[in-house]
Enzyme design. Sequence first.
Site, PDB file in Angstrom:
ATOM      1  N   GLU A  39       0.920  -1.095   0.005  1.00 15.51           N
ATOM      2  CA  GLU A  39      -0.039  -0.001   0.072  1.00 15.51           C
ATOM      3  C   GLU A  39       0.814   1.492   0.154  1.00 15.51           C
ATOM      4  OE1 GLU A  39      -2.961   0.281  -0.646  1.00 15.51           O
ATOM      5  OE2 GLU A  39      -3.522  -2.009  -0.445  1.00 15.51           O
ATOM      6  N   GLN A  44       0.226   6.896  -5.201  1.00 14.22           N
ATOM      7  CA  GLN A  44       0.570   7.673  -6.584  1.00 14.22           C
ATOM      8  C   GLN A  44       1.394   7.052  -7.382  1.00 14.22           C
ATOM      9  OE1 GLN A  44      -0.817  11.330  -6.470  1.00 14.22           O
ATOM     10  NE2 GLN A  44      -2.067   9.686  -5.821  1.00 14.22           N
ATOM     11  N   THR A  45       1.382   5.537  -7.293  1.00 16.71           N
ATOM     12  CA  THR A  45       2.230   4.952  -8.222  1.00 16.71           C
ATOM     13  C   THR A  45       1.546   3.730  -8.860  1.00 16.71           C
ATOM     14  OG1 THR A  45       4.091   5.309  -6.630  1.00 16.71           O
ATOM     15  CG2 THR A  45       4.662   3.717  -8.280  1.00 16.71           C
ATOM     16  N   LEU A  82      11.896   4.450  -7.891  1.00 18.14           N
ATOM     17  CA  LEU A  82      10.351   4.676  -7.496  1.00 18.14           C
ATOM     18  C   LEU A  82       9.888   5.919  -7.372  1.00 18.14           C
ATOM     19  CD1 LEU A  82       8.178   2.300  -7.492  1.00 18.14           C
ATOM     20  CD2 LEU A  82       8.449   2.142  -5.074  1.00 18.14           C
ATOM     21  N   TYR A 118      -6.278   6.549   4.143  1.00 21.79           N
ATOM     22  CA  TYR A 118      -6.380   5.504   3.410  1.00 21.79           C
ATOM     23  C   TYR A 118      -5.525   4.208   3.380  1.00 21.79           C
ATOM     24  CZ  TYR A 118      -5.161   2.420  -0.590  1.00 21.79           C
ATOM     25  OH  TYR A 118      -5.087   1.255  -1.154  1.00 21.79           O
ATOM     26  N   ASP A 136      -9.216   5.627  -1.874  1.00 23.69           N
ATOM     27  CA  ASP A 136      -8.198   6.067  -2.775  1.00 23.69           C
ATOM     28  C   ASP A 136      -8.729   6.647  -4.294  1.00 23.69           C
ATOM     29  OD1 ASP A 136      -8.975   4.115  -4.387  1.00 23.69           O
ATOM     30  OD2 ASP A 136      -7.046   3.359  -4.825  1.00 23.69           O
ATOM     31  N   CYS A 190     -13.790   1.294 -14.207  1.00 23.08           N
ATOM     32  CA  CYS A 190     -14.161   2.646 -14.359  1.00 23.08           C
ATOM     33  C   CYS A 190     -13.175   3.536 -14.358  1.00 23.08           C
ATOM     34  CB  CYS A 190     -15.038   2.838 -12.961  1.00 23.08           C
ATOM     35  SG  CYS A 190     -15.873   4.250 -12.722  1.00 23.08           S
ATOM     36  N   CYS A 197     -18.308   0.502 -19.308  1.00 26.33           N
ATOM     37  CA  CYS A 197     -19.328   0.282 -18.582  1.00 26.33           C
ATOM     38  C   CYS A 197     -19.950  -0.940 -18.870  1.00 26.33           C
ATOM     39  CB  CYS A 197     -20.352   1.590 -18.907  1.00 26.33           C
ATOM     40  SG  CYS A 197     -19.703   3.359 -18.028  1.00 26.33           S
ATOM     41  N   CYS A 200     -19.148  -3.437 -15.970  1.00 28.43           N
ATOM     42  CA  CYS A 200     -19.390  -3.033 -14.726  1.00 28.43           C
ATOM     43  C   CYS A 200     -20.596  -3.651 -13.969  1.00 28.43           C
ATOM     44  CB  CYS A 200     -19.604  -1.264 -14.511  1.00 28.43           C
ATOM     45  SG  CYS A 200     -19.725  -0.834 -13.161  1.00 28.43           S
TER      46      CYS A 200
END
Length: 356
Positions: A39, A44-45, A82, A118, A136, A190, A197, A200
Amino acid sequence: MRPAPAQALRGSLVPWYRSVARDLPWRQDPSPWAVLVSETMLQQTRVDTVVPYFHRFLDRFPDAAACAAASEDEVLGLWQGLGYYRRARFLHAAAKAAQAGFPETVQGLRALPGVGAYTAGAVASIAFGIPAAAVDGNVERVICRVDGFGDDPRRAAGRRHLQARVEAIQDASVASEVTQGLMELGATVCSPQRPDCGACPWRAVCVARHTDRIEALPNLPARKKPVAVQGTAVVVMRGEQVLLARRPPGLLGGLWEPPWQPDPAGETAGVAALLAARVGLPATQDLHPLGQVVHVFTHRRLTLTVWGMAVSTDVPTPVAPGFYEAMAWCPRGVPGVALSKLAHRILGVVGDGESG
DNA sequence: AAATCGTGGAG
DNA sequence: TCTCCAAGATT
């Protein structure tokens, strides 16, 4: 059209997730430590970027104790390339904190360095089965769309709304599946642009889809462009060794690099000599320009003019001037310390000059 | 609340 | 080439 009941969303999400879940490495062993590492790396990766780092990291640090016993330089070494290197330092600190006992509550997790709302919710739900919300970017997008939520989800009121909504969807019997299912849905179906869709599980109840607002949600503020900055770098060679400096906390904190600095007020002339002198090196008439490096950070677009310089092998290690924490002569091929991509590019200019 | 903090892949 | 932005946290 009204937002769907939380129970109905959970009921269609969990079976869908079980049927399509990707086989990701951190899903094979959802131990608290492995989940915390994954996590943290995933902040952001992208998944594809993280996978090889995750394998190397857990291979070296199978548990928090192993990480806690290591040096910060080694942890940063496994993180190099990273990005967002503060995460590595936080994770190292969290591993040490966990030696007093790995926290098993949302509150306890949230108190670990680098663990925000998060990550605490993700570890709690995935590793401990606690029905906690983990919101997130994926979950934010999925919920805004299925509910037709048009407010800015990043503002305090919007965050509270999403947190409460996901908590309502959560359930103790399927906490891990709800958390991972919400993220899987955002990551694989999504998507920000052109969501699929048709695939989904929520297509029948999605407010955004039925009001034609899919591309308009979530309603996020426009992001700013990186500011252009000019700077000067100096690559000092001592035989086969190159002079590297360790950066303080902040931008690229803890990583090593050839010394560089932003040009004062756009002035380029003489900065290289000034930089060399500040580092305490002898006569700088040998300085010669080698080329330029462009590196884009989230908020900066850095253009460096790289200068080269060779000193004799009896020149001692310079004293770190003010900004840098330490300096060292390192083998140019295998420096043995953690380097940023920017540092690699600066050193690459020297290689280009030699080969071209 | 708004800045800061990396890097690379996709379109 | 340019834009967008990805399993955020901290101050």
